[in-house]
Design a protein around this motif. Structure first.
Motif, PDB file in Angstrom:
ATOM      1  N   ALA A  64       0.858  -1.186   0.000  1.00  0.00           N
ATOM      2  CA  ALA A  64       0.000   0.000   0.000  1.00  0.00           C
ATOM      3  C   ALA A  64       0.891   1.231   0.000  1.00  0.00           C
ATOM      4  N   ASP A  66      -0.399   4.224  -1.295  1.00  0.00           N
ATOM      5  CA  ASP A  66      -1.267   5.377  -1.504  1.00  0.00           C
ATOM      6  C   ASP A  66      -0.995   6.434  -0.433  1.00  0.00           C
ATOM      7  N   GLU A  68      -2.777   9.001   0.598  1.00  0.00           N
ATOM      8  CA  GLU A  68      -3.899   9.250   1.505  1.00  0.00           C
ATOM      9  C   GLU A  68      -4.025   8.134   2.529  1.00  0.00           C
ATOM     10  N   GLY A  69      -3.862   6.888   2.084  1.00  0.00           N
ATOM     11  CA  GLY A  69      -3.970   5.773   3.013  1.00  0.00           C
ATOM     12  C   GLY A  69      -2.844   5.730   4.024  1.00  0.00           C
ATOM     13  N   GLN A  70      -1.666   6.229   3.642  1.00  0.00           N
ATOM     14  CA  GLN A  70      -0.507   6.169   4.530  1.00  0.00           C
ATOM     15  C   GLN A  70      -0.462   7.316   5.527  1.00  0.00           C
ATOM     16  N   THR A  72      -3.170   9.612   6.381  1.00  0.00           N
ATOM     17  CA  THR A  72      -4.419  10.126   6.959  1.00  0.00           C
ATOM     18  C   THR A  72      -5.073   9.033   7.799  1.00  0.00           C
ATOM     19  N   PRO A  73      -5.859   9.401   8.814  1.00  0.00           N
ATOM     20  CA  PRO A  73      -6.524   8.389   9.651  1.00  0.00           C
ATOM     21  C   PRO A  73      -7.475   7.528   8.832  1.00  0.00           C
ATOM     22  N   THR A  74      -7.509   6.240   9.150  1.00  0.00           N
ATOM     23  CA  THR A  74      -8.353   5.311   8.395  1.00  0.00           C
ATOM     24  C   THR A  74      -9.824   5.686   8.502  1.00  0.00           C
ATOM     25  N   TRP A  75     -10.258   6.041   9.710  1.00  0.00           N
ATOM     26  CA  TRP A  75     -11.662   6.391   9.918  1.00  0.00           C
ATOM     27  C   TRP A  75     -11.789   7.890  10.215  1.00  0.00           C
ATOM     28  N   GLY A  76     -11.051   8.704   9.498  1.00  0.00           N
ATOM     29  CA  GLY A  76     -11.078  10.138   9.729  1.00  0.00           C
ATOM     30  C   GLY A  76     -12.428  10.754   9.376  1.00  0.00           C
ATOM     31  N   LYS A  79     -12.962  11.819   5.673  1.00  0.00           N
ATOM     32  CA  LYS A  79     -13.312  10.785   4.696  1.00  0.00           C
ATOM     33  C   LYS A  79     -14.795  10.469   4.743  1.00  0.00           C
ATOM     34  N   ASP A  83     -17.428  10.956   1.656  1.00  0.00           N
ATOM     35  CA  ASP A  83     -18.332   9.907   1.183  1.00  0.00           C
ATOM     36  C   ASP A  83     -19.781  10.389   1.192  1.00  0.00           C
TER      37      ASP A  83
END
Length: 285
Positions: A64, A66, A68-70, A72-76, A79, A83
């Motif tokens: 991985a 990316d 953004e994935g690296q 930023t918080p996963t459940w920020g 995001k 969505d």
């Protein structure tokens, strides 16, 4: 019943090797076992390392990189809010494209033409170079993959959309930053005004958005990769004498991130080797 412990083996101010002594006996027993049965200690680590190392075959699918994935918080919350916007205001880049309505930066290529010798990009010679530069981007693949409005490519380039292939705007005919309802603040750079009207501008930014929905998403990505690879040669072939060109795409940041990773890993390997070598040499004393 075990005998009483030798007082010499107890920890005290005069006997401080109470930890080292049992460890020494443990490793002496291990060494005796290795000497008596060497093959299990040779084969088991090799088989175990080979079996576990086979997992590297799945690394390309699991890695991985990316940004953004690296970073930023996963459940920020951002995001989740993005969505929400996507669900209620889905962008339609194939029929009704609008850059301000994009919930992300989109898939795009950007060119910045800067007038040379302190001239203005709105001068006739520089404007002719801008039109030639714009023509190099509009190939057949771009016409197929571009974000569309009313059945044709949507152009967020305000001045080109307004003037077409006509000559440059007359001096003082443009207001800044809004002219006839068109915002020019994101298109012109190094602007000098007089009475609220554009007298000269050093730079002009051109944007080219692509479709990022459906089966065309991967084709758009390949087009951007080809754009980054071919644009230097296309600019050289165009012989633009009045402007200098810089370029950027929505993939550039990710590619720079991956390129830095590839360039840093060899340096880390050298660092680890030097650190281990220093530790070994220090312990030889």
């Amino acid at each position: 019943m075990a005998g009483r412990r030798d007082p010499a083996e107890r920890c005290s101010c005069r006997s401080t090797d109470c930890v080292e002594r049992p460890l020494r006996r443990l490793f002496e027993g291990l060494a005796s076992g290795v000497a008596a049965w060497p093959w299990p200690f040779v084969l088991v680590p090799l088989l175990l390392s080979g079996g576990l190392g086979a997992g590297f075959l799945f690394l390309p699918r699991r890695q991985a990189n990316d940004i953004e994935g690296q970073f930023t918080p996963t459940w920020g919350p951002a995001k989740a809010e993005r969505d929400f916007v996507r669900r209620h205001f889905p962008p339609d880049v194939s029929e009704r494209f609008s850059a301000p309505r994009l919930p992300t930066e989109g898939a795009y290529a950007a060119l910045i033409a800067v007038a040379t010798n302190g001239t203005s990009v709105l001068d006739p010679a520089a404007w002719a170079d801008v039109l030639r530069l714009n023509a190099t981007v509009h190939d057949a693949d771009y016409e197929r993959l571009c974000a569309r409005t009313a059945g044709r490519c949507a152009s967020p380039n305000a001045l080109l959309s307004r003037l077409g292939h006509a000559g440059p705007p007359a001096p003082g005919s443009l207001r800044f930053p809004v002219s006839d309802g068109v915002f020019l603040g994101a298109a012109l750079g190094g602007v000098e005004t007089e009475g609220g009207r554009v007298r000269r501008a050093r730079a002009l930014k051109l944007l080219y958005y692509l479709r990022e929905d459906g089966p065309e998403a991967q084709d758009s990505r390949r087009w951007l990769q080809r754009f980054l690879r071919d644009i230097p040669s296309k600019v050289a072939e165009s012989r633009l004498g009045s402007v200098q060109v810089t370029y950027f795409t929505s993939l550039s940041r990710q590619q720079e991130f991956e390129g830095n990773t590839r360039s840093v890993i060899p340096l880390f390997s050298i660092t680890y080797f030097l650190t281990i070598a220093f530790a070994v040499i220090s312990c030889l004393r």
